[in-house]
Design a protein around this motif. Sequence first.
Motif, mmCIF file in Angstrom:
data_model
loop_
_atom_site.group_PDB
_atom_site.id
_atom_site.type_symbol
_atom_site.label_atom_id
_atom_site.label_comp_id
_atom_site.label_asym_id
_atom_site.label_seq_id
_atom_site.Cartn_x
_atom_site.Cartn_y
_atom_site.Cartn_z
ATOM 1 N N LEU A 222 2.510 8.026 10.169
ATOM 2 C CA LEU A 222 3.587 7.409 9.887
ATOM 3 C C LEU A 222 5.278 8.346 9.490
ATOM 4 N N TRP A 223 6.214 8.001 10.027
ATOM 5 C CA TRP A 223 7.803 8.437 9.401
ATOM 6 C C TRP A 223 8.146 7.058 8.129
ATOM 7 N N SER A 224 8.972 8.223 7.540
ATOM 8 C CA SER A 224 9.340 6.966 6.298
ATOM 9 C C SER A 224 10.526 7.685 5.586
ATOM 10 N N THR A 225 11.363 7.497 4.364
ATOM 11 C CA THR A 225 12.364 7.413 4.202
ATOM 12 C C THR A 225 12.270 7.708 2.732
ATOM 13 N N VAL A 226 12.837 8.692 2.147
ATOM 14 C CA VAL A 226 12.866 8.301 0.456
ATOM 15 C C VAL A 226 13.360 6.975 -0.376
ATOM 16 N N ALA A 227 14.139 6.536 0.371
ATOM 17 C CA ALA A 227 13.596 4.649 -0.376
ATOM 18 C C ALA A 227 12.866 3.997 0.490
ATOM 19 N N ASP A 228 12.068 4.598 1.269
ATOM 20 C CA ASP A 228 10.897 3.433 1.323
ATOM 21 C C ASP A 228 9.536 3.830 0.470
ATOM 22 N N LEU A 229 9.441 5.455 0.574
ATOM 23 C CA LEU A 229 8.582 6.437 0.496
ATOM 24 C C LEU A 229 8.590 6.078 -1.635
ATOM 25 N N ALA A 230 9.727 6.002 -1.906
ATOM 26 C CA ALA A 230 9.975 4.992 -3.772
ATOM 27 C C ALA A 230 8.849 3.942 -3.688
ATOM 28 N N ARG A 231 9.619 3.263 -2.614
ATOM 29 C CA ARG A 231 8.687 1.272 -2.855
ATOM 30 C C ARG A 231 7.235 1.856 -2.987
ATOM 31 N N TRP A 232 7.478 2.919 -2.343
ATOM 32 C CA TRP A 232 5.593 3.366 -1.901
ATOM 33 C C TRP A 232 4.874 3.940 -3.373
ATOM 34 N N ALA A 233 5.304 4.560 -3.852
ATOM 35 C CA ALA A 233 5.359 5.026 -5.608
ATOM 36 C C ALA A 233 5.797 4.291 -6.389
ATOM 37 N N ARG A 234 6.152 3.219 -6.482
ATOM 38 C CA ARG A 234 6.126 1.570 -7.182
ATOM 39 C C ARG A 234 4.996 0.754 -7.225
ATOM 40 N N PHE A 235 4.320 0.232 -5.409
ATOM 41 C CA PHE A 235 3.431 0.360 -5.512
ATOM 42 C C PHE A 235 2.425 0.666 -6.987
ATOM 43 N N ILE A 236 2.021 2.211 -6.188
ATOM 44 C CA ILE A 236 1.162 2.709 -6.729
ATOM 45 C C ILE A 236 1.021 2.355 -8.216
ATOM 46 N N LEU A 237 1.934 2.481 -8.242
ATOM 47 C CA LEU A 237 2.254 2.351 -10.048
ATOM 48 C C LEU A 237 1.711 0.976 -10.428
ATOM 49 N N GLY A 238 1.356 -0.166 -9.683
ATOM 50 C CA GLY A 238 1.051 -0.641 -9.891
ATOM 51 C C GLY A 238 2.019 -2.137 -9.752
ATOM 52 N N ASP A 239 2.975 -2.017 -9.166
ATOM 53 C CA ASP A 239 4.454 -3.003 -8.835
ATOM 54 C C ASP A 239 3.795 -3.205 -7.659
ATOM 55 N N THR A 240 3.006 -4.417 -7.018
ATOM 56 C CA THR A 240 1.992 -4.351 -6.065
ATOM 57 C C THR A 240 2.702 -5.511 -4.240
ATOM 58 N N GLY A 241 3.496 -6.510 -5.862
ATOM 59 C CA GLY A 241 4.435 -7.763 -5.298
ATOM 60 C C GLY A 241 2.613 -8.868 -4.821
ATOM 61 N N ASP A 242 2.860 -9.351 -3.568
ATOM 62 C CA ASP A 242 1.655 -9.790 -3.202
ATOM 63 C C ASP A 242 1.059 -9.077 -2.213
ATOM 64 N N VAL A 243 1.066 -7.866 -2.464
ATOM 65 C CA VAL A 243 0.263 -7.626 -1.162
ATOM 66 C C VAL A 243 -1.322 -6.791 -1.746
ATOM 67 N N LEU A 244 -1.486 -6.099 -2.780
ATOM 68 C CA LEU A 244 -2.806 -6.494 -3.479
ATOM 69 C C LEU A 244 -2.538 -6.392 -5.253
ATOM 70 N N HIS A 245 -3.484 -7.489 -5.990
ATOM 71 C CA HIS A 245 -3.833 -7.165 -6.915
ATOM 72 C C HIS A 245 -4.058 -5.992 -7.759
ATOM 73 N N PRO A 246 -2.860 -5.112 -8.768
ATOM 74 C CA PRO A 246 -3.078 -4.425 -9.450
ATOM 75 C C PRO A 246 -3.848 -4.097 -9.984
ATOM 76 N N ASP A 247 -5.289 -4.291 -10.491
ATOM 77 C CA ASP A 247 -6.171 -4.100 -10.808
ATOM 78 C C ASP A 247 -6.980 -3.222 -9.185
ATOM 79 N N THR A 248 -6.919 -3.796 -8.179
ATOM 80 C CA THR A 248 -7.835 -3.198 -7.141
ATOM 81 C C THR A 248 -6.533 -1.741 -7.041
ATOM 82 N N VAL A 249 -5.970 -1.696 -7.312
ATOM 83 C CA VAL A 249 -4.500 -0.394 -6.836
ATOM 84 C C VAL A 249 -5.302 0.559 -8.398
#
Length: 453
Positions: A222-249
Amino acid sequence: MLQTTEFALLRRIAAVQADSRAPSLVAAVVRDGAIAWTGARGKVDGLPPTTDIQYRIGSITKTFIAVLVMRLRDEGRLDLNDPLDMHVPGTSFGEVTVAQLLSHTGGLTSESPGAWWERAEGDDWTALECSLTTDAVRHRPGARFHYTNVGYGVLGELVARTRGASWLDVLTSEILKPLEMTRTTPAPQAPAALGWAVHPFADVLLNEPTPDSGAMAPAGQLWSTVADLARWARFILGDTGDVLHPDTVAEMRTPIHVDDNDAWTMGYGLGFEAIRLGGRRLSGHSGSMPGFLASVLVDWRTGTGALAMANTTSGVPIVTMASELINIVEEHEPTLPAEWEPMTEADPALLALTGLWHWGPTPYLLRLMPEGWLRLTPVNGMGRQSRFRPAGKDSWTGLDGYYAGETLTLRRHPDGSPSHLDLATFVFTREPYGTPEAIPGGVDEHGWRTRDK
């Protein structure tokens, strides 16, 4: 952020870019659910890189594959203990489990046989499978951590077969679109940085190839940008939207194995690296492909994350730098504790259970938390402690520590009043060795004595 904080961050990436002779370098800090700071040094096509410039992120790709697998687990489509043969039959390593592939403990060879896959045009799954003969397993499954790019090529195939679509299509529909990561793609889309090798003894550049990796693409395409990878950092922190439950992360962030068994600094969970640097425990992943380096790390305790990308093959301490950005932020602007607020409601029956309980002679405190959760901790702060989530009437499931996954049960007297707590066969009573009939082996009939006679 404060000017002093921003200058310290800029000073750090400027020093790294200059010392490492990186053609360009971009970085960002994530906090409170948003990008708090971005910085860039060097040039892309003669201009300072922006947050929309794509860089190749290499093995950070693996974290996306891992999330797709965990979605399948949470849907009941697979179990992490399933052998690979249940989902991708016919390989020479079908006994390796899904969890072992996710955590790099399956013993598979690190790289695919044949040409250096990162620089060669990739082939399809059939070709990759045929190349992985009986010597593809280099270590007994489960015996040790052995990083394997091949394992994630295999997991990409597992996702494709289970979903009935390519892993890229599944990635787009299940992760990228819901998280609005529109600039994360399998091939560069302008504006994108070129990948360079920097000569070790002269300030000159050599362009690196960026071929399609075929069946090995799930390991680093994959290729990505600062803006997109920042969203992924938020995901790892637990801001997962409806993609995955924070407990699973959180489960994915937990180390399964460590790379060094002494004072470990590097471990691996279910698709995420676990790193100890600068006195912090960090989660995320690094990535490298010819011409590119990348890292995204988060401190999930403080909610601060950082990312960095550079278009150079080697030389930039990308992981260390990302961790240093987190340290700078926490030193200059430490996270404030969340404000205490009283609970909006509390079940009187649960409130009555709080207070002192005793495991034998050892006093513990049982505390009521929001939503009927309980916390059990030794009074002196030393020893086993866990949080427990409601699992049914008079029953809770342990979430962390020694009692993770174990059941805490409230036992009652025949009249319905509380008798004692049963935690994985350990008995907790209101008084030290109280409720004698509940204590295995009984309680000395002479009771407590003033002398040891």
